[in-house]
Design a protein around this motif. Structure first.
Motif, PDB file in Angstrom:
ATOM      1  N   ALA A  17     -49.078  18.749 -18.154  1.00 52.18           N
ATOM      2  CA  ALA A  17     -50.134  17.753 -18.026  1.00 52.18           C
ATOM      3  C   ALA A  17     -50.553  17.662 -16.570  1.00 52.18           C
ATOM      4  O   ALA A  17     -49.768  17.908 -15.666  1.00 52.18           O
ATOM      5  N   ALA A  26     -45.438   7.854 -15.773  1.00 50.99           N
ATOM      6  CA  ALA A  26     -44.393   7.977 -16.788  1.00 50.99           C
ATOM      7  C   ALA A  26     -43.032   7.995 -16.103  1.00 50.99           C
ATOM      8  O   ALA A  26     -42.912   8.369 -14.943  1.00 50.99           O
ATOM      9  N   TYR A  37     -46.778  12.203 -13.597  1.00 55.43           N
ATOM     10  CA  TYR A  37     -47.619  12.235 -14.776  1.00 55.43           C
ATOM     11  C   TYR A  37     -47.996  10.826 -15.229  1.00 55.43           C
ATOM     12  O   TYR A  37     -47.229   9.888 -15.052  1.00 55.43           O
ATOM     13  N   GLU A  39     -48.584   7.564 -17.602  1.00 56.30           N
ATOM     14  CA  GLU A  39     -47.730   6.963 -18.621  1.00 56.30           C
ATOM     15  C   GLU A  39     -48.125   7.408 -20.032  1.00 56.30           C
ATOM     16  O   GLU A  39     -47.310   7.423 -20.938  1.00 56.30           O
ATOM     17  N   SER A  40     -49.371   7.815 -20.216  1.00 56.89           N
ATOM     18  CA  SER A  40     -49.864   8.221 -21.529  1.00 56.89           C
ATOM     19  C   SER A  40     -49.465   9.652 -21.906  1.00 56.89           C
ATOM     20  O   SER A  40     -49.769  10.107 -23.004  1.00 56.89           O
ATOM     21  N   THR A  41     -48.776  10.383 -21.019  1.00 57.86           N
ATOM     22  CA  THR A  41     -48.351  11.753 -21.291  1.00 57.86           C
ATOM     23  C   THR A  41     -47.361  11.768 -22.438  1.00 57.86           C
ATOM     24  O   THR A  41     -46.390  11.030 -22.445  1.00 57.86           O
ATOM     25  N   ARG A  42     -47.606  12.622 -23.420  1.00 55.89           N
ATOM     26  CA  ARG A  42     -46.724  12.724 -24.572  1.00 55.89           C
ATOM     27  C   ARG A  42     -45.625  13.738 -24.294  1.00 55.89           C
ATOM     28  O   ARG A  42     -45.790  14.665 -23.530  1.00 55.89           O
ATOM     29  N   GLY A  43     -44.499  13.544 -24.934  1.00 48.96           N
ATOM     30  CA  GLY A  43     -43.383  14.472 -24.794  1.00 48.96           C
ATOM     31  C   GLY A  43     -42.444  14.093 -23.671  1.00 48.96           C
ATOM     32  O   GLY A  43     -42.489  12.989 -23.136  1.00 48.96           O
ATOM     33  N   THR A  45     -41.073  13.875 -20.098  1.00 51.76           N
ATOM     34  CA  THR A  45     -41.584  13.899 -18.726  1.00 51.76           C
ATOM     35  C   THR A  45     -40.407  13.900 -17.763  1.00 51.76           C
ATOM     36  O   THR A  45     -39.444  13.161 -17.947  1.00 51.76           O
TER      37      THR A  45
END
Length: 62
Positions: A17, A26, A37, A39-43, A45
């Motif tokens: 990302a 995140a 990254y 906070e909305s990053t999926r998976g 981190t």
């Protein structure tokens, strides 16, 4: 000639990302420090330090 498989093939690299321009950031899943990254990053981190350590663990030690 057959492909030489006596070396470790590189692991499949997934696109990371894009770093967030500003917070909220995140949290690292290993050390709980803020990552680069959003906070909305999926998976999973990881902070830069934990990312580097994971890369060292996954690197070919041959």
């Amino acid at each position: 000639m057959d492909e030489d498989t006596s070396y470790c093939a590189p692991a499949e690299v997934k696109a990371a990302a894009a770093p967030a321009a500003e917070g909220p950031y995140a949290e690292c899943v290993l050390c709980r420090k803020p990552t680069e990254y959003p906070e909305s990053t999926r998976g999973i981190t990881l902070c830069p330090v934990c990312e580097w350590q994971e890369a060292q663990r996954a690197a070919c030690s041959g």
